[in-house]
Design an enzyme around this catalytic site. Structure first.
Site, PDB file in Angstrom:
ATOM      1  N   HIS A  90      -9.598   1.593   4.397  1.00 25.47           N
ATOM      2  CA  HIS A  90      -8.353   1.715   5.153  1.00 25.47           C
ATOM      3  C   HIS A  90      -8.570   2.675   6.324  1.00 25.47           C
ATOM      4  O   HIS A  90      -9.326   3.640   6.202  1.00 25.47           O
ATOM      5  CB  HIS A  90      -7.232   2.223   4.231  1.00 25.47           C
ATOM      6  CG  HIS A  90      -5.891   2.171   4.893  1.00 25.47           C
ATOM      7  ND1 HIS A  90      -5.480   3.134   5.784  1.00 25.47           N
ATOM      8  CD2 HIS A  90      -4.886   1.265   4.817  1.00 25.47           C
ATOM      9  CE1 HIS A  90      -4.271   2.813   6.223  1.00 25.47           C
ATOM     10  NE2 HIS A  90      -3.885   1.686   5.656  1.00 25.47           N
TER      11      HIS A  90
ATOM     12  N   GLU B  64      -5.694  -4.535  10.421  1.00 25.68           N
ATOM     13  CA  GLU B  64      -4.653  -3.538  10.636  1.00 25.68           C
ATOM     14  C   GLU B  64      -4.937  -2.776  11.925  1.00 25.68           C
ATOM     15  O   GLU B  64      -5.727  -1.817  11.925  1.00 25.68           O
ATOM     16  CB  GLU B  64      -4.624  -2.548   9.471  1.00 25.68           C
ATOM     17  CG  GLU B  64      -4.337  -3.195   8.138  1.00 25.68           C
ATOM     18  CD  GLU B  64      -3.740  -2.200   7.156  1.00 25.68           C
ATOM     19  OE1 GLU B  64      -2.608  -2.415   6.717  1.00 25.68           O
ATOM     20  OE2 GLU B  64      -4.413  -1.193   6.856  1.00 25.68           O
TER      21      GLU B  64
ATOM     22  N   ASN C 120       0.874  -1.175   0.000  1.00 25.24           N
ATOM     23  CA  ASN C 120       0.000   0.000   0.000  1.00 25.24           C
ATOM     24  C   ASN C 120       0.910   1.223   0.000  1.00 25.24           C
ATOM     25  O   ASN C 120       1.469   1.577   1.032  1.00 25.24           O
ATOM     26  CB  ASN C 120      -0.894  -0.034   1.252  1.00 25.24           C
ATOM     27  CG  ASN C 120      -1.687   1.249   1.419  1.00 25.24           C
ATOM     28  OD1 ASN C 120      -1.789   2.049   0.495  1.00 25.24           O
ATOM     29  ND2 ASN C 120      -2.252   1.442   2.607  1.00 25.24           N
TER      30      ASN C 120
ATOM     31  N   SER D  57       3.165  -1.934  10.240  1.00 30.01           N
ATOM     32  CA  SER D  57       4.615  -2.007  10.438  1.00 30.01           C
ATOM     33  C   SER D  57       5.205  -3.384  10.151  1.00 30.01           C
ATOM     34  O   SER D  57       6.165  -3.796  10.801  1.00 30.01           O
ATOM     35  CB  SER D  57       5.002  -1.527  11.845  1.00 30.01           C
ATOM     36  OG  SER D  57       4.594  -0.184  12.034  1.00 30.01           O
TER      37      SER D  57
ATOM     38  N   GLY E 237       2.263   2.528  10.617  1.00 30.36           N
ATOM     39  CA  GLY E 237       3.226   3.603  10.449  1.00 30.36           C
ATOM     40  C   GLY E 237       3.900   4.036  11.741  1.00 30.36           C
ATOM     41  O   GLY E 237       4.557   5.070  11.789  1.00 30.36           O
TER      42      GLY E 237
ATOM     43  N   LYS F 294       0.167   4.270  -0.357  1.00 24.24           N
ATOM     44  CA  LYS F 294      -0.468   5.484   0.187  1.00 24.24           C
ATOM     45  C   LYS F 294      -0.219   6.668  -0.752  1.00 24.24           C
ATOM     46  O   LYS F 294      -0.147   6.466  -1.974  1.00 24.24           O
ATOM     47  CB  LYS F 294       0.029   5.746   1.610  1.00 24.24           C
ATOM     48  CG  LYS F 294      -0.102   4.493   2.488  1.00 24.24           C
ATOM     49  CD  LYS F 294       0.063   4.727   3.949  1.00 24.24           C
ATOM     50  CE  LYS F 294      -0.113   3.409   4.693  1.00 24.24           C
ATOM     51  NZ  LYS F 294      -0.097   3.554   6.123  1.00 24.24           N
TER      52      LYS F 294
ATOM     53  N   GLU G  15      -6.950   5.039   7.432  1.00 23.19           N
ATOM     54  CA  GLU G  15      -6.704   6.455   7.116  1.00 23.19           C
ATOM     55  C   GLU G  15      -7.891   7.049   6.367  1.00 23.19           C
ATOM     56  O   GLU G  15      -8.200   8.238   6.520  1.00 23.19           O
ATOM     57  CB  GLU G  15      -5.397   6.588   6.306  1.00 23.19           C
ATOM     58  CG  GLU G  15      -4.181   6.375   7.202  1.00 23.19           C
ATOM     59  CD  GLU G  15      -2.977   5.759   6.511  1.00 23.19           C
ATOM     60  OE1 GLU G  15      -2.918   5.764   5.278  1.00 23.19           O
ATOM     61  OE2 GLU G  15      -2.089   5.246   7.237  1.00 23.19           O
TER      62      GLU G  15
END
Ligand code: PGA
Length: 257
Positions: free
Chosen positions: A98, A170, A11, A216, A176, A13, A100
């Site tokens: 996701h 996730e 991904n 991560s 991250g 991003k 985010e």
């Protein structure tokens, strides 16, 4: 062990415009000349790089997916991209929900469900992202939350269509941050998700759906995570932006296959 075929997905991003994407893909091709049939590999660049990625990878096993789309068919939705457009561009996967997107772009379980329905109707495999925040884990509501997320995402989806979906667990606190769920924490949640899938569908369907871990994942922890019974691959952010670390994770998955 009778595990599902691994899916290693990058991904990217909001990284990798066409120039950078070309470099990264070249790096992946160079450091991994052949990919075993035992492992599926996917990259999810931003929209503007999808076309070049599809062209660049036409003779490669690496598949291309998008990170998002809008669930309406077409029309006056300035700035949006439809599932049909993604399919037409050569994508076979798309990330949905996701964290985010949920956090910064107001996506909800309802919009996630609409996107899952739409993606499947366009033969795009939705990678349904779910996972709890640190606060939710501390409050010990993470299982309930993940159960609600997966149930809502799959509302109205038949078991036959569910076989074309991928789930990505996730934990938001691991995305991250450099902090990873321990293999035990990942396995515990993945097993729980599979049980939830079994409740919604049946054992056969639940055992066929791939559940990826994201948060991560990197070469240093991929082996332990991917060795867990219910971890069927990874959704990799930061480490997918380096051809070296991404292909190292692919090699680890190959070794474990
Ligand atoms: P990360 O991102 O690997 O950088 O933690 C994973 C993701 O958000 O998909």
């Amino acid at each position: 062990m009778n595990k599902r075929k691994f899916l290693i997905a990058g991904n990217w991003k909001m990284n990798g415009g066409p120039l950078e994407a070309a470099e990264l893909l070249e790096g992946i091709k160079n450091s991994k000349k052949e990919i075993s049939e035992e492992v599926d590999v996917l990259v999810c660049p931003p929209f503007v790089s999808l076309g070049m990625a599809v062209n660049y990878l036409y003779d490669s096993e690496v598949q291309v997916g998008a990170q998002n789309f809008y669930y309406e068919e077409n029309g006056a939705f300035t700035g949006e991209i439809s599932a049909t457009m993604l399919a037409e561009s050569g994508c076979n996967f798309v990330l949905v929900g996701h964290s985010e997107r949920r956090q910064y772009f107001a996506e909800t379980d309802e919009t996630v469900n609409k996107k899952v329905v739409k993606a499947l109707s366009e033969k795009l495999a939705p990678v349904i992202c779910i996972g709890e925040t640190l606060e939710q884990r501390k409050e010990n509501i993470h299982f309930d939350l993940v159960s609600d997320q997966i149930t809502a995402a799959l509302k109205g989806i038949t078991s036959n269509d569910a076989l074309d979906t991928v789930v990505a667990y996730e934990p938001v606190w691991a995305i991250g941050t450099g902090e990873t769920a321990t293999p035990e924490q990942a396995q515990e949640m993945h097993k729980f998700i599979r049980q939830e899938l079994e409740k919604i569908y049946d054992e056969e369907t639940a055992s066929a759906i791939r559940i990826l871990y994201g948060g991560s994942m990197k070469p240093g922890n991929a082996k332990e995570l991917l060795s867990q019974d219910d971890v069927d691959g990874g959704l990799i952010g930061g480490a997918s932006l380096s051809a070296e670390s991404f292909t190292e994770i692919i090699s680890i998955a190959e070794e474990l296959s």
